[in-house]
Design a protein around this motif. Structure first.
Motif, PDB file in Angstrom:
ATOM      1  N   SER A  15       0.802  -1.232   0.000  1.00  0.00           N
ATOM      2  CA  SER A  15       0.000   0.000   0.000  1.00  0.00           C
ATOM      3  C   SER A  15       0.830   1.275   0.000  1.00  0.00           C
ATOM      4  CB  SER A  15      -0.922   0.016   1.227  1.00  0.00           C
ATOM      5  OG  SER A  15      -0.144  -0.010   2.426  1.00  0.00           O
ATOM      6  N   GLY A  16       2.181   1.170  -0.115  1.00  0.00           N
ATOM      7  CA  GLY A  16       3.026   2.351  -0.024  1.00  0.00           C
ATOM      8  C   GLY A  16       3.774   2.651  -1.304  1.00  0.00           C
ATOM      9  N   TYR A  17       4.152   3.924  -1.453  1.00  0.00           N
ATOM     10  CA  TYR A  17       4.858   4.356  -2.670  1.00  0.00           C
ATOM     11  C   TYR A  17       5.885   5.426  -2.346  1.00  0.00           C
ATOM     12  CZ  TYR A  17       5.779   6.661  -7.148  1.00  0.00           C
ATOM     13  OH  TYR A  17       6.394   7.208  -8.236  1.00  0.00           O
ATOM     14  N   ARG A  18       7.048   5.285  -2.976  1.00  0.00           N
ATOM     15  CA  ARG A  18       8.050   6.347  -3.007  1.00  0.00           C
ATOM     16  C   ARG A  18       8.539   6.483  -4.444  1.00  0.00           C
ATOM     17  NH1 ARG A  18      12.484   5.869   1.262  1.00  0.00           N
ATOM     18  NH2 ARG A  18      11.029   7.159   2.477  1.00  0.00           N
ATOM     19  N   SER A  19       8.591   7.707  -4.928  1.00  0.00           N
ATOM     20  CA  SER A  19       9.026   7.964  -6.297  1.00  0.00           C
ATOM     21  C   SER A  19      10.505   7.628  -6.470  1.00  0.00           C
ATOM     22  CB  SER A  19       8.797   9.441  -6.640  1.00  0.00           C
ATOM     23  OG  SER A  19       9.468   9.780  -7.832  1.00  0.00           O
ATOM     24  N   PRO A  20      10.881   7.046  -7.623  1.00  0.00           N
ATOM     25  CA  PRO A  20      12.297   6.780  -7.879  1.00  0.00           C
ATOM     26  C   PRO A  20      13.133   8.050  -7.983  1.00  0.00           C
ATOM     27  CG  PRO A  20      10.910   5.526  -9.378  1.00  0.00           C
ATOM     28  CD  PRO A  20      10.026   6.512  -8.689  1.00  0.00           C
ATOM     29  N   SER A  21      12.507   9.175  -8.272  1.00  0.00           N
ATOM     30  CA  SER A  21      13.269  10.393  -8.507  1.00  0.00           C
ATOM     31  C   SER A  21      12.935  11.506  -7.530  1.00  0.00           C
ATOM     32  CB  SER A  21      12.987  10.908  -9.926  1.00  0.00           C
ATOM     33  OG  SER A  21      11.619  11.254 -10.052  1.00  0.00           O
ATOM     34  N   ALA A  22      12.128  11.186  -6.514  1.00  0.00           N
ATOM     35  CA  ALA A  22      11.667  12.195  -5.561  1.00  0.00           C
ATOM     36  C   ALA A  22      10.976  13.359  -6.266  1.00  0.00           C
ATOM     37  CB  ALA A  22      12.811  12.701  -4.699  1.00  0.00           C
ATOM     38  N   ASP A  23      10.282  13.041  -7.352  1.00  0.00           N
ATOM     39  CA  ASP A  23       9.592  14.083  -8.104  1.00  0.00           C
ATOM     40  C   ASP A  23       8.503  13.436  -8.949  1.00  0.00           C
ATOM     41  OD1 ASP A  23       8.964  16.581  -9.046  1.00  0.00           O
ATOM     42  OD2 ASP A  23      10.529  16.600 -10.577  1.00  0.00           O
ATOM     43  N   PHE A  24       7.358  14.110  -9.066  1.00  0.00           N
ATOM     44  CA  PHE A  24       6.281  13.612  -9.912  1.00  0.00           C
ATOM     45  C   PHE A  24       5.281  14.731 -10.141  1.00  0.00           C
ATOM     46  CE2 PHE A  24       5.677  11.832  -5.556  1.00  0.00           C
ATOM     47  CZ  PHE A  24       4.655  12.664  -5.126  1.00  0.00           C
ATOM     48  N   GLY A  25       4.298  14.473 -10.998  1.00  0.00           N
ATOM     49  CA  GLY A  25       3.313  15.483 -11.348  1.00  0.00           C
ATOM     50  C   GLY A  25       2.222  15.643 -10.308  1.00  0.00           C
ATOM     51  N   VAL A  26       1.414  16.694 -10.472  1.00  0.00           N
ATOM     52  CA  VAL A  26       0.392  17.026  -9.484  1.00  0.00           C
ATOM     53  C   VAL A  26      -0.716  15.976  -9.421  1.00  0.00           C
ATOM     54  CG1 VAL A  26       0.809  19.504  -9.629  1.00  0.00           C
ATOM     55  CG2 VAL A  26      -0.848  18.442 -11.184  1.00  0.00           C
ATOM     56  N   GLU A  27      -0.850  15.147 -10.472  1.00  0.00           N
ATOM     57  CA  GLU A  27      -1.931  14.168 -10.498  1.00  0.00           C
ATOM     58  C   GLU A  27      -1.575  12.872  -9.756  1.00  0.00           C
ATOM     59  OE1 GLU A  27       0.974  12.960 -13.380  1.00  0.00           O
ATOM     60  OE2 GLU A  27       0.003  14.908 -13.083  1.00  0.00           O
TER      61      GLU A  27
END
Length: 286
Positions: A141-153
């Protein structure tokens, strides 16, 4: 001007009360990137075995050594795993799950989500979670972005897919609910990222690697401040970095220091579930 990344200032945001009368909380987290981070950095690295060997160390030696250390301290952690890494190093992911640690999504590859089409990113989230659930035998149930960055959606996408916690933002020291979703944010900081202090690439040799003592001083001071505020400490670590022999000695000492305080140490999922219940009650939704 509107800033998409900003939450409204609100000094009334309720602080979470931690179990057992603990003053603060900590979630130990590891990003299991292995070779994928080097290929994302430069696709030509896929044909450079010496470069890849730095990531391979994380799977070959780093993960087993970290599992031994965590078992010795009787602590459970959260491992954010890249989908392709789970395919290539399935035995290591099985060992992580078998030791009772939480598996969470860290992308299908280590590519930046902002570089993908929204539908592609949603597909990657879903298939990585499905693979990790198959390997670990438990819901993810958890998520962390590979780049510590993503879009507003992204947060809305996570919510629609049934994810329940994110550890990506750096705008607080307390967990909070993303407005209009069931996603609990577990804020962290580059101060607590081992890569910020120890990452090294011969192709981008721009600074010295920090000593263990320098990092320990930074982490101890951040811990002291968060503990005083009753907040949440979320170190971001990598088996290929903190899993080196000398740095394991650093982590051994830091974990002993954590356990000597009134700190509730749990997985990211456990912290998020507790925070969701607390914040729901504070907002009248419990």
């Amino acid at each position: 001007m509107t800033y998409a990344s900003m939450r409204p200032d609100d000094d009334r945001d309720p602080a979470v009360r931690w179990p057992g009368g603990a003053r603060s909380a900590a979630a130990l987290t590891f990003d299991f990137d292995a070779e994928s981070v080097w290929v994302a950095h430069d696709p030509l690295n896929a044909g450079r075995p010496c470069v890849l060997s730095m990531g391979a160390y994380g799977a070959r030696r780093g993960v087993p050594l970290l599992l031994e250390l965590l078992a010795r301290h009787e602590l459970r952690a959260t491992f954010y795993v890249v989908g392709e890494v789970a395919l290539h190093h399935r035995g290591r992911v099985e060992a992580i799950a078998a030791d009772g640690h939480e598996l969470a999504v860290h992308g299908w590859t280590h590519a930046a989500p902002a570089s993908m089409r929204p539908d592609q990113h949603v597909d990657d989230l879903a298939r990585t979670r499905e693979l990790l659930e198959r390997i670990g035998g438990r819901p993810v149930s958890g998520y962390r972005s590979p780049s510590a960055d993503f879009g507003v959606e992204l947060v809305q996408q996570l919510d629609a897919l049934g994810f329940r916690h994110s550890s990506n933002h750096s705008d607080d020291v307390h967990p909070y609910l993303h407005p209009g979703t069931q996603i609990v944010e577990l804020p962290t900081s580059y101060l607590l990222d081992d890569a910020a202090h120890w990452w090294f690439s011969a192709a981008h040799w721009t600074k010295k690697m920090a000593t263990n003592g320098e990092v320990r001083e930074i982490w101890d001071e951040e811990l002291a401040g968060i503990h005083e505020l009753g907040g949440l400490l979320v170190p971001m670590m990598h088996p290929q970095i903190v899993g080196r022999p000398g740095r394991l000695r650093f982590l051994d000492g830091f974990l002993a220091h954590l356990r000597a305080h009134e700190i509730w140490i749990a997985t990211a999922g456990e912290v998020a579930a507790h925070a969701a219940a607390e914040l729901g009650e504070a907002g009248g939704g419990g």
